[in-house]
Design a protein around this motif. Sequence first.
Motif, mmCIF file in Angstrom:
data_model
loop_
_atom_site.group_PDB
_atom_site.id
_atom_site.type_symbol
_atom_site.label_atom_id
_atom_site.label_comp_id
_atom_site.label_asym_id
_atom_site.label_seq_id
_atom_site.Cartn_x
_atom_site.Cartn_y
_atom_site.Cartn_z
ATOM 1 N N GLY A 1 0.878 -1.248 0.155
ATOM 2 C CA GLY A 1 0.041 -0.114 -0.092
ATOM 3 C C GLY A 1 0.789 1.381 0.046
ATOM 4 N N HIS A 2 0.217 2.416 -0.287
ATOM 5 C CA HIS A 2 1.102 3.639 -0.468
ATOM 6 C C HIS A 2 2.184 3.494 -1.455
ATOM 7 C CE1 HIS A 2 0.630 7.746 0.391
ATOM 8 N NE2 HIS A 2 1.913 7.800 0.743
ATOM 9 N N SER A 3 3.427 3.741 -0.671
ATOM 10 C CA SER A 3 4.629 3.782 -1.549
ATOM 11 C C SER A 3 5.607 2.534 -0.964
ATOM 12 C CB SER A 3 5.598 4.858 -1.522
ATOM 13 O OG SER A 3 4.865 5.821 -2.474
ATOM 14 N N THR B 127 12.851 6.759 1.170
ATOM 15 C CA THR B 127 13.152 7.622 0.205
ATOM 16 C C THR B 127 13.461 9.088 0.672
ATOM 17 O OG1 THR B 127 10.804 7.965 -0.377
ATOM 18 C CG2 THR B 127 11.988 6.403 -1.690
ATOM 19 N N HIS B 128 12.466 9.532 1.810
ATOM 20 C CA HIS B 128 12.841 11.017 2.089
ATOM 21 C C HIS B 128 11.890 10.768 3.533
ATOM 22 C CE1 HIS B 128 8.770 10.801 -0.019
ATOM 23 N NE2 HIS B 128 8.476 12.059 0.939
ATOM 24 N N GLY B 129 11.912 11.943 4.258
ATOM 25 C CA GLY B 129 11.622 12.141 5.649
ATOM 26 C C GLY B 129 10.077 12.392 5.982
ATOM 27 N N LYS C 32 6.318 11.653 6.527
ATOM 28 C CA LYS C 32 5.641 10.408 7.681
ATOM 29 C C LYS C 32 5.106 9.155 6.790
ATOM 30 C CE LYS C 32 5.252 10.802 11.950
ATOM 31 N NZ LYS C 32 5.160 12.331 12.565
ATOM 32 N N ASP C 33 4.597 9.539 5.577
ATOM 33 C CA ASP C 33 3.975 8.463 4.776
ATOM 34 C C ASP C 33 5.060 7.772 3.890
ATOM 35 O OD1 ASP C 33 4.263 10.813 3.293
ATOM 36 O OD2 ASP C 33 2.948 10.046 1.821
ATOM 37 N N HIS C 34 6.507 7.889 4.331
ATOM 38 C CA HIS C 34 7.366 7.118 3.656
ATOM 39 C C HIS C 34 8.468 6.601 4.879
ATOM 40 C CE1 HIS C 34 6.211 8.346 -0.350
ATOM 41 N NE2 HIS C 34 5.801 9.449 0.424
ATOM 42 N N LEU C 35 8.616 7.492 5.682
ATOM 43 C CA LEU C 35 9.636 7.188 6.928
ATOM 44 C C LEU C 35 8.813 6.249 7.864
ATOM 45 C CD1 LEU C 35 12.077 8.077 8.719
ATOM 46 C CD2 LEU C 35 10.425 9.678 9.903
ATOM 47 N N GLY D 287 10.400 7.359 -5.409
ATOM 48 C CA GLY D 287 9.987 8.023 -4.233
ATOM 49 C C GLY D 287 9.025 9.157 -4.571
ATOM 50 N N ASP D 288 8.714 10.001 -3.920
ATOM 51 C CA ASP D 288 7.601 11.132 -4.357
ATOM 52 C C ASP D 288 8.324 12.125 -5.197
ATOM 53 O OD1 ASP D 288 5.693 10.108 -2.790
ATOM 54 O OD2 ASP D 288 5.738 11.457 -1.164
ATOM 55 N N THR D 289 7.769 12.223 -6.360
ATOM 56 C CA THR D 289 8.457 13.105 -7.164
ATOM 57 C C THR D 289 7.298 13.615 -8.255
ATOM 58 O OG1 THR D 289 10.297 13.659 -8.739
ATOM 59 C CG2 THR D 289 9.246 11.420 -8.706
ATOM 60 N N MET E 57 1.997 3.634 -7.768
ATOM 61 C CA MET E 57 1.989 3.755 -6.339
ATOM 62 C C MET E 57 1.379 5.049 -5.891
ATOM 63 S SD MET E 57 5.862 3.935 -5.520
ATOM 64 C CE MET E 57 6.936 5.119 -5.751
ATOM 65 N N HIS E 58 1.379 5.234 -4.563
ATOM 66 C CA HIS E 58 0.753 6.646 -3.862
ATOM 67 C C HIS E 58 -0.172 7.126 -4.574
ATOM 68 C CE1 HIS E 58 1.905 10.629 -2.253
ATOM 69 N NE2 HIS E 58 2.945 9.921 -1.547
ATOM 70 N N TYR E 59 -1.498 6.429 -4.428
ATOM 71 C CA TYR E 59 -2.624 6.722 -5.104
ATOM 72 C C TYR E 59 -3.892 5.765 -3.977
ATOM 73 C CZ TYR E 59 -3.176 2.319 -7.412
ATOM 74 O OH TYR E 59 -3.414 1.100 -7.903
HETATM 75 MN MN MN Z 1 4.116 11.015 -0.094
#
Ligand code: MN
Length: 224
Positions: free
Chosen positions: A8-10, A48-50, A52-55, A140-142, A191-193
Amino acid sequence: MVEIKYLGHSCFLINSSAGKFIIDPFITGNPKAPVSVEDIDVDLILVTHGHKDHLGDAIEISERTGAPVVAIFELAMWMQAQGAKVIPMNFGGTIEFNGAKITMVPAVHSGDVVEDKIYPTGNPGGFVIEVDDRRIYHTGDTMVFGDMKLISELFGPIDVMLLPIGGVYTMDVVQAKYALKLVKPRYAIPMHYDTWDVIRANPEELKVQGVETVVLKPGESFEI
Ligand code: MN
Ligand code: NI
Protein backbone atom coordinates in the motif's frame (compact mmCIF):
# COMPACT_ATOMS: atom_id res chain seq x y z
CA MET A 1 13.77 -14.40 -9.32
CA VAL A 2 12.69 -11.31 -7.44
CA GLU A 3 9.34 -10.94 -5.67
CA ILE A 4 7.87 -7.46 -5.33
CA LYS A 5 5.03 -7.30 -2.80
CA TYR A 6 2.90 -4.17 -2.49
CA LEU A 7 1.98 -3.08 1.03
CA GLY A 8 0.00 0.00 0.00
CA HIS A 9 0.93 3.65 -0.62
CA SER A 10 4.65 3.62 -1.60
CA CYS A 11 5.64 0.61 0.52
CA PHE A 12 7.05 -2.49 -1.16
CA LEU A 13 8.74 -5.66 0.09
CA ILE A 14 11.48 -6.90 -2.24
CA ASN A 15 12.40 -10.54 -1.71
CA SER A 16 15.51 -11.77 -3.53
CA SER A 17 18.72 -13.76 -3.02
CA ALA A 18 20.01 -10.68 -1.14
CA GLY A 19 17.29 -11.04 1.51
CA LYS A 20 14.14 -9.11 2.32
CA PHE A 21 14.14 -5.37 1.73
CA ILE A 22 11.32 -2.98 2.61
CA ILE A 23 10.99 0.41 0.92
CA ASP A 24 9.15 3.31 2.62
CA PRO A 25 7.61 1.24 5.47
CA PHE A 26 4.47 3.26 6.15
CA ILE A 27 2.40 0.58 7.91
CA THR A 28 1.06 2.13 11.11
CA GLY A 29 -1.60 4.69 10.18
CA ASN A 30 -1.76 3.53 6.56
CA PRO A 31 -5.45 2.73 5.93
CA LYS A 32 -4.46 0.39 3.05
CA ALA A 33 -1.71 -1.60 4.81
CA PRO A 34 -2.52 -5.35 4.60
CA VAL A 35 -0.19 -6.24 7.50
CA SER A 36 0.68 -4.84 10.90
CA VAL A 37 4.14 -3.59 11.71
CA GLU A 38 4.88 -6.50 14.10
CA ASP A 39 4.66 -8.87 11.09
CA ILE A 40 7.46 -7.10 9.26
CA ASP A 41 10.74 -9.02 9.35
CA VAL A 42 13.38 -7.67 6.98
CA ASP A 43 17.13 -7.48 6.41
CA LEU A 44 17.25 -3.95 5.04
CA ILE A 45 15.05 -0.85 5.11
CA LEU A 46 15.15 1.86 2.43
CA VAL A 47 13.61 5.29 3.01
CA THR A 48 13.24 7.75 0.13
CA HIS A 49 12.59 10.86 2.27
CA GLY A 50 11.53 12.09 5.69
CA HIS A 51 7.79 12.54 5.19
CA LYS A 52 5.65 10.48 7.58
CA ASP A 53 4.04 8.44 4.80
CA HIS A 54 7.50 7.15 3.75
CA LEU A 55 9.63 7.19 6.91
CA GLY A 56 6.71 5.42 8.55
CA ASP A 57 7.76 2.68 10.98
CA ALA A 58 11.39 2.56 9.79
CA ILE A 59 12.93 3.38 13.18
CA GLU A 60 10.81 0.85 15.06
CA ILE A 61 11.49 -1.92 12.50
CA SER A 62 15.23 -1.19 12.60
CA GLU A 63 15.31 -1.28 16.40
CA ARG A 64 13.33 -4.54 16.59
CA THR A 65 14.97 -6.48 13.72
CA GLY A 66 18.45 -4.91 13.69
CA ALA A 67 18.00 -4.15 9.97
CA PRO A 68 19.87 -1.02 8.92
CA VAL A 69 18.09 1.89 7.21
CA VAL A 70 19.46 3.21 3.92
CA ALA A 71 18.72 6.92 3.64
CA ILE A 72 20.24 10.21 2.54
CA PHE A 73 22.99 11.37 4.92
CA GLU A 74 21.05 13.98 6.94
CA LEU A 75 17.97 11.78 7.35
CA ALA A 76 20.19 8.81 8.29
CA MET A 77 21.88 10.89 11.01
CA TRP A 78 18.49 12.00 12.35
CA MET A 79 17.23 8.41 12.40
CA GLN A 80 20.40 7.19 14.10
CA ALA A 81 19.78 9.73 16.86
CA GLN A 82 16.30 8.17 17.29
CA GLY A 83 17.82 4.70 17.72
CA ALA A 84 17.92 3.25 14.20
CA LYS A 85 20.90 1.45 12.68
CA VAL A 86 21.75 3.33 9.48
CA ILE A 87 23.63 3.23 6.18
CA PRO A 88 23.97 6.86 5.06
CA MET A 89 24.49 7.65 1.39
CA ASN A 90 23.78 10.34 -1.19
CA PHE A 91 22.82 10.91 -4.83
CA GLY A 92 24.85 9.03 -7.41
CA GLY A 93 26.29 6.76 -4.74
CA THR A 94 25.98 2.98 -4.80
CA ILE A 95 26.19 0.60 -1.85
CA GLU A 96 26.32 -3.18 -1.86
CA PHE A 97 24.26 -5.30 0.48
CA ASN A 98 24.36 -9.12 0.30
CA GLY A 99 25.16 -8.91 -3.42
CA ALA A 100 22.48 -6.32 -4.24
CA LYS A 101 23.55 -2.91 -5.54
CA ILE A 102 21.55 0.08 -4.36
CA THR A 103 21.98 3.46 -6.01
CA MET A 104 20.40 6.65 -4.66
CA VAL A 105 18.97 9.03 -7.26
CA PRO A 106 17.27 12.42 -6.91
CA ALA A 107 13.56 13.23 -6.86
CA VAL A 108 11.79 16.55 -7.37
CA HIS A 109 9.94 16.94 -4.06
CA SER A 110 10.68 18.05 -0.47
CA GLY A 111 12.13 15.85 2.21
CA ASP A 112 12.18 17.21 5.77
CA VAL A 113 10.75 15.40 8.77
CA VAL A 114 7.69 17.30 10.03
CA GLU A 115 6.79 16.59 13.66
CA ASP A 116 6.54 19.03 16.57
CA LYS A 117 8.77 21.16 14.37
CA ILE A 118 10.45 20.78 10.98
CA TYR A 119 13.75 18.91 11.04
CA PRO A 120 16.00 19.62 8.04
CA THR A 121 16.72 16.04 7.03
CA GLY A 122 18.04 16.33 3.51
CA ASN A 123 16.73 16.07 0.00
CA PRO A 124 14.22 13.51 -1.24
CA GLY A 125 15.28 10.70 -3.52
CA GLY A 126 14.58 7.38 -5.11
CA PHE A 127 16.47 4.11 -5.43
CA VAL A 128 17.64 1.85 -8.23
CA ILE A 129 18.06 -1.66 -6.86
CA GLU A 130 20.03 -4.18 -8.90
CA VAL A 131 19.67 -7.74 -7.70
CA ASP A 132 19.46 -11.21 -9.31
CA ASP A 133 19.93 -9.61 -12.76
CA ARG A 134 16.90 -7.38 -12.25
CA ARG A 135 16.77 -3.62 -11.91
CA ILE A 136 13.99 -1.96 -9.96
CA TYR A 137 13.57 1.83 -9.86
CA HIS A 138 11.46 3.20 -6.96
CA THR A 139 11.14 6.91 -7.72
CA GLY A 140 9.97 8.03 -4.28
CA ASP A 141 7.67 11.04 -4.28
CA THR A 142 8.42 13.18 -7.30
CA MET A 143 7.09 15.06 -10.27
CA VAL A 144 8.34 13.92 -13.66
CA PHE A 145 11.80 15.32 -14.51
CA GLY A 146 14.09 15.01 -17.52
CA ASP A 147 16.92 13.32 -15.65
CA MET A 148 14.78 10.20 -15.29
CA LYS A 149 16.13 9.44 -18.77
CA LEU A 150 19.70 9.86 -17.50
CA ILE A 151 18.95 7.59 -14.53
CA SER A 152 17.66 4.95 -16.95
CA GLU A 153 20.72 5.29 -19.20
CA LEU A 154 23.26 5.24 -16.36
CA PHE A 155 21.73 2.65 -14.05
CA GLY A 156 19.33 0.76 -16.33
CA PRO A 157 17.92 -0.78 -18.32
CA ILE A 158 15.10 -0.73 -15.81
CA ASP A 159 12.96 -3.86 -15.53
CA VAL A 160 10.37 -2.53 -13.08
CA MET A 161 9.55 1.10 -12.34
CA LEU A 162 7.55 1.88 -9.19
CA LEU A 163 6.07 5.34 -9.65
CA PRO A 164 3.45 7.62 -8.08
CA ILE A 165 0.25 8.54 -9.93
CA GLY A 166 -1.91 10.21 -7.25
CA GLY A 167 -1.18 13.85 -8.06
CA VAL A 168 -1.27 16.79 -5.60
CA TYR A 169 1.97 15.76 -3.81
CA THR A 170 3.52 13.86 -6.74
CA MET A 171 3.08 13.11 -10.43
CA ASP A 172 -0.40 12.35 -11.67
CA VAL A 173 -1.15 9.76 -14.37
CA VAL A 174 -0.38 12.19 -17.23
CA GLN A 175 3.10 12.91 -15.87
CA ALA A 176 3.62 9.25 -14.98
CA LYS A 177 3.02 8.29 -18.61
CA TYR A 178 5.65 10.83 -19.61
CA ALA A 179 8.02 9.34 -17.01
CA LEU A 180 7.52 5.88 -18.52
CA LYS A 181 8.43 7.25 -21.95
CA LEU A 182 11.67 8.67 -20.49
CA VAL A 183 12.67 5.58 -18.51
CA LYS A 184 11.27 2.83 -20.79
CA PRO A 185 10.95 0.09 -18.16
CA ARG A 186 9.60 -3.33 -19.05
CA TYR A 187 6.99 -3.12 -16.30
CA ALA A 188 5.39 -0.24 -14.39
CA ILE A 189 3.74 -0.57 -10.99
CA PRO A 190 1.71 2.48 -9.90
CA MET A 191 1.86 3.67 -6.26
CA HIS A 192 0.99 6.63 -4.02
CA TYR A 193 -2.72 6.75 -4.95
CA ASP A 194 -6.09 5.98 -3.30
CA THR A 195 -4.57 5.94 0.19
CA TRP A 196 -6.76 8.96 0.94
CA ASP A 197 -9.39 10.83 -1.10
CA VAL A 198 -6.96 13.66 -1.93
CA ILE A 199 -4.82 11.33 -4.10
CA ARG A 200 -7.52 9.39 -5.97
CA ALA A 201 -6.40 8.08 -9.36
CA ASN A 202 -7.29 5.37 -11.86
CA PRO A 203 -4.27 3.08 -12.34
CA GLU A 204 -5.88 1.56 -15.46
CA GLU A 205 -5.17 4.88 -17.23
CA LEU A 206 -1.42 4.26 -16.92
CA LYS A 207 -0.97 2.84 -20.41
CA VAL A 208 2.12 3.46 -22.52
CA GLN A 209 3.17 1.53 -25.60
CA GLY A 210 6.06 -0.83 -24.90
CA VAL A 211 5.52 -0.84 -21.13
CA GLU A 212 3.39 -3.40 -19.33
CA THR A 213 1.52 -1.87 -16.39
CA VAL A 214 0.99 -4.18 -13.43
CA VAL A 215 -1.63 -2.93 -10.98
CA LEU A 216 -1.13 -4.48 -7.56
CA LYS A 217 -3.67 -4.28 -4.77
CA PRO A 218 -2.14 -4.00 -1.27
CA GLY A 219 -1.01 -7.52 -0.31
CA GLU A 220 -0.47 -8.64 -3.91
CA SER A 221 2.88 -9.62 -5.41
CA PHE A 222 4.63 -9.52 -8.77
CA GLU A 223 7.46 -11.89 -9.62
CA ILE A 224 10.12 -11.23 -12.20
MN1 MN B 1 4.24 10.87 0.04
NI1 NI C 1 6.55 13.14 0.39
